[in-house]
Design a protein around this motif. Sequence first.
Motif, PDB file in Angstrom:
ATOM      1  N   MET A 129     -28.189   7.736 127.655  1.00 61.53           N
ATOM      2  CA  MET A 129     -29.627   7.741 127.930  1.00 61.53           C
ATOM      3  C   MET A 129     -30.151   6.319 127.738  1.00 61.53           C
ATOM      4  SD  MET A 129     -31.395  11.175 126.387  1.00 61.53           S
ATOM      5  CE  MET A 129     -30.655  11.244 124.794  1.00 61.53           C
ATOM      6  N   GLY A 130     -31.147   5.973 128.507  1.00 64.25           N
ATOM      7  CA  GLY A 130     -31.776   4.687 128.351  1.00 64.25           C
ATOM      8  C   GLY A 130     -32.671   4.668 127.118  1.00 64.25           C
ATOM      9  N   ILE A 131     -33.081   3.502 126.724  1.00 62.06           N
ATOM     10  CA  ILE A 131     -33.877   3.333 125.505  1.00 62.06           C
ATOM     11  C   ILE A 131     -35.210   4.082 125.589  1.00 62.06           C
ATOM     12  CG2 ILE A 131     -34.932   1.153 126.225  1.00 62.06           C
ATOM     13  CD1 ILE A 131     -33.782   1.904 122.677  1.00 62.06           C
ATOM     14  N   ILE A 132     -35.813   4.113 126.758  1.00 66.73           N
ATOM     15  CA  ILE A 132     -37.084   4.817 126.923  1.00 66.73           C
ATOM     16  C   ILE A 132     -36.891   6.314 126.686  1.00 66.73           C
ATOM     17  CG2 ILE A 132     -38.964   5.352 128.518  1.00 66.73           C
ATOM     18  CD1 ILE A 132     -38.990   2.439 127.842  1.00 66.73           C
ATOM     19  N   LEU A 133     -35.815   6.877 127.256  1.00 64.06           N
ATOM     20  CA  LEU A 133     -35.552   8.303 127.048  1.00 64.06           C
ATOM     21  C   LEU A 133     -35.207   8.606 125.594  1.00 64.06           C
ATOM     22  CD1 LEU A 133     -33.645   9.517 130.220  1.00 64.06           C
ATOM     23  CD2 LEU A 133     -35.907  10.158 129.443  1.00 64.06           C
ATOM     24  N   TRP A 134     -34.500   7.690 124.911  1.00 61.88           N
ATOM     25  CA  TRP A 134     -34.210   7.895 123.486  1.00 61.88           C
ATOM     26  C   TRP A 134     -35.493   7.948 122.677  1.00 61.88           C
ATOM     27  CZ3 TRP A 134     -30.368   9.619 120.692  1.00 61.88           C
ATOM     28  CH2 TRP A 134     -29.085   9.550 121.189  1.00 61.88           C
ATOM     29  N   VAL A 135     -36.447   7.082 122.999  1.00 60.34           N
ATOM     30  CA  VAL A 135     -37.721   7.060 122.275  1.00 60.34           C
ATOM     31  C   VAL A 135     -38.505   8.348 122.538  1.00 60.34           C
ATOM     32  CG1 VAL A 135     -39.945   5.874 122.097  1.00 60.34           C
ATOM     33  CG2 VAL A 135     -37.839   4.555 122.149  1.00 60.34           C
ATOM     34  N   ILE A 136     -38.580   8.762 123.791  1.00 58.65           N
ATOM     35  CA  ILE A 136     -39.301   9.996 124.134  1.00 58.65           C
ATOM     36  C   ILE A 136     -38.608  11.205 123.501  1.00 58.65           C
ATOM     37  CG2 ILE A 136     -39.924  11.546 126.032  1.00 58.65           C
ATOM     38  CD1 ILE A 136     -40.266   8.976 127.758  1.00 58.65           C
ATOM     39  N   PHE A 137     -37.296  11.298 123.669  1.00 62.30           N
ATOM     40  CA  PHE A 137     -36.507  12.392 123.103  1.00 62.30           C
ATOM     41  C   PHE A 137     -36.645  12.415 121.582  1.00 62.30           C
ATOM     42  CE2 PHE A 137     -32.371  14.342 121.921  1.00 62.30           C
ATOM     43  CZ  PHE A 137     -32.443  15.486 122.688  1.00 62.30           C
ATOM     44  N   GLY A 138     -36.524  11.250 120.958  1.00 59.82           N
ATOM     45  CA  GLY A 138     -36.657  11.154 119.505  1.00 59.82           C
ATOM     46  C   GLY A 138     -38.037  11.550 119.023  1.00 59.82           C
ATOM     47  N   GLY A 139     -39.063  11.159 119.752  1.00 60.12           N
ATOM     48  CA  GLY A 139     -40.426  11.516 119.377  1.00 60.12           C
ATOM     49  C   GLY A 139     -40.664  13.017 119.423  1.00 60.12           C
ATOM     50  N   ILE A 140     -40.176  13.640 120.473  1.00 61.41           N
ATOM     51  CA  ILE A 140     -40.360  15.095 120.609  1.00 61.41           C
ATOM     52  C   ILE A 140     -39.570  15.836 119.532  1.00 61.41           C
ATOM     53  CG2 ILE A 140     -39.917  17.087 122.103  1.00 61.41           C
ATOM     54  CD1 ILE A 140     -40.458  15.158 124.502  1.00 61.41           C
ATOM     55  N   VAL A 141     -38.318  15.453 119.359  1.00 57.04           N
ATOM     56  CA  VAL A 141     -37.474  16.117 118.361  1.00 57.04           C
ATOM     57  C   VAL A 141     -38.019  15.886 116.959  1.00 57.04           C
ATOM     58  CG1 VAL A 141     -35.192  16.057 117.273  1.00 57.04           C
ATOM     59  CG2 VAL A 141     -35.384  16.109 119.747  1.00 57.04           C
ATOM     60  N   ASN A 174     -41.830   9.842 113.445  1.00 54.68           N
ATOM     61  CA  ASN A 174     -41.288  10.962 114.224  1.00 54.68           C
ATOM     62  C   ASN A 174     -40.186  10.487 115.162  1.00 54.68           C
ATOM     63  OD1 ASN A 174     -42.744  13.115 113.178  1.00 54.68           O
ATOM     64  ND2 ASN A 174     -44.384  12.911 114.663  1.00 54.68           N
ATOM     65  N   VAL A 175     -40.390   9.363 115.808  1.00 51.88           N
ATOM     66  CA  VAL A 175     -39.386   8.807 116.716  1.00 51.88           C
ATOM     67  C   VAL A 175     -38.125   8.436 115.943  1.00 51.88           C
ATOM     68  CG1 VAL A 175     -38.835   6.884 118.254  1.00 51.88           C
ATOM     69  CG2 VAL A 175     -41.057   8.008 118.421  1.00 51.88           C
ATOM     70  N   VAL A 176     -38.305   7.768 114.800  1.00 49.55           N
ATOM     71  CA  VAL A 176     -37.160   7.364 113.978  1.00 49.55           C
ATOM     72  C   VAL A 176     -36.386   8.581 113.490  1.00 49.55           C
ATOM     73  CG1 VAL A 176     -36.507   6.239 111.812  1.00 49.55           C
ATOM     74  CG2 VAL A 176     -38.187   5.166 113.311  1.00 49.55           C
ATOM     75  N   VAL A 177     -37.106   9.587 112.987  1.00 51.53           N
ATOM     76  CA  VAL A 177     -36.456  10.816 112.511  1.00 51.53           C
ATOM     77  C   VAL A 177     -35.716  11.497 113.655  1.00 51.53           C
ATOM     78  CG1 VAL A 177     -36.920  13.168 111.688  1.00 51.53           C
ATOM     79  CG2 VAL A 177     -37.960  11.220 110.538  1.00 51.53           C
ATOM     80  N   GLY A 178     -36.306  11.530 114.831  1.00 47.24           N
ATOM     81  CA  GLY A 178     -35.657  12.163 115.979  1.00 47.24           C
ATOM     82  C   GLY A 178     -34.398  11.450 116.411  1.00 47.24           C
ATOM     83  N   ILE A 179     -34.416  10.134 116.442  1.00 49.16           N
ATOM     84  CA  ILE A 179     -33.244   9.364 116.863  1.00 49.16           C
ATOM     85  C   ILE A 179     -32.135   9.458 115.825  1.00 49.16           C
ATOM     86  CG2 ILE A 179     -32.378   7.041 117.338  1.00 49.16           C
ATOM     87  CD1 ILE A 179     -35.109   6.469 118.669  1.00 49.16           C
ATOM     88  N   ILE A 180     -32.471   9.268 114.557  1.00 52.32           N
ATOM     89  CA  ILE A 180     -31.461   9.395 113.495  1.00 52.32           C
ATOM     90  C   ILE A 180     -30.966  10.840 113.423  1.00 52.32           C
ATOM     91  CG2 ILE A 180     -31.053   9.223 111.012  1.00 52.32           C
ATOM     92  CD1 ILE A 180     -33.002   6.850 111.000  1.00 52.32           C
ATOM     93  N   GLY A 181     -31.874  11.793 113.632  1.00 49.50           N
ATOM     94  CA  GLY A 181     -31.484  13.197 113.653  1.00 49.50           C
ATOM     95  C   GLY A 181     -30.515  13.511 114.771  1.00 49.50           C
ATOM     96  N   ALA A 182     -30.681  12.872 115.922  1.00 50.27           N
ATOM     97  CA  ALA A 182     -29.743  13.082 117.033  1.00 50.27           C
ATOM     98  C   ALA A 182     -28.354  12.574 116.668  1.00 50.27           C
ATOM     99  CB  ALA A 182     -30.254  12.378 118.288  1.00 50.27           C
ATOM    100  N   VAL A 183     -28.297  11.432 116.016  1.00 49.66           N
ATOM    101  CA  VAL A 183     -27.004  10.889 115.584  1.00 49.66           C
ATOM    102  C   VAL A 183     -26.386  11.787 114.516  1.00 49.66           C
ATOM    103  CG1 VAL A 183     -25.886   8.932 114.447  1.00 49.66           C
ATOM    104  CG2 VAL A 183     -27.645   8.524 116.179  1.00 49.66           C
ATOM    105  N   LEU A 184     -27.199  12.193 113.531  1.00 50.91           N
ATOM    106  CA  LEU A 184     -26.716  13.064 112.463  1.00 50.91           C
ATOM    107  C   LEU A 184     -26.276  14.425 113.015  1.00 50.91           C
ATOM    108  CD1 LEU A 184     -26.297  13.531 109.429  1.00 50.91           C
ATOM    109  CD2 LEU A 184     -28.690  14.240 109.296  1.00 50.91           C
ATOM    110  N   GLY A 185     -27.058  14.987 113.917  1.00 51.77           N
ATOM    111  CA  GLY A 185     -26.692  16.261 114.538  1.00 51.77           C
ATOM    112  C   GLY A 185     -25.402  16.158 115.335  1.00 51.77           C
TER     113      GLY A 185
END
Length: 82
Positions: free
Chosen positions: A1-13, A32-43
């Motif tokens: 995913m591109g950086i923009i999609l990671w930010v959007i995905f991370g924000g929603i998650v 929220n964005v940081v938690v979502g992105i780190i959460g995606a890696v952790l998940g």
Amino acid sequence: MGIILWVIFGGIVGWIASLIMKTDAQQGIVLNVVVGIIGAVLGGWIMSLLGKSGVAGFNLYSFLVALLGAVVLIWLVKMVRQ
């Protein structure tokens, strides 16, 4: 995913995970964005331990994996803060 999609995905998650864990009032958009992105890696890491694939794009499975990781991350942070 591109950086923009990671930010959007991370924000929603991150936002949904903070609603589930009742920490939404304490978190802003950036957290929220940081938690979502780190959460995606952790998940993804948790799922790889179980023999499954991690986050593989912008789909429902990846969303659920990232949400699992974000909820675990918020839970861990709450445990450390107590």
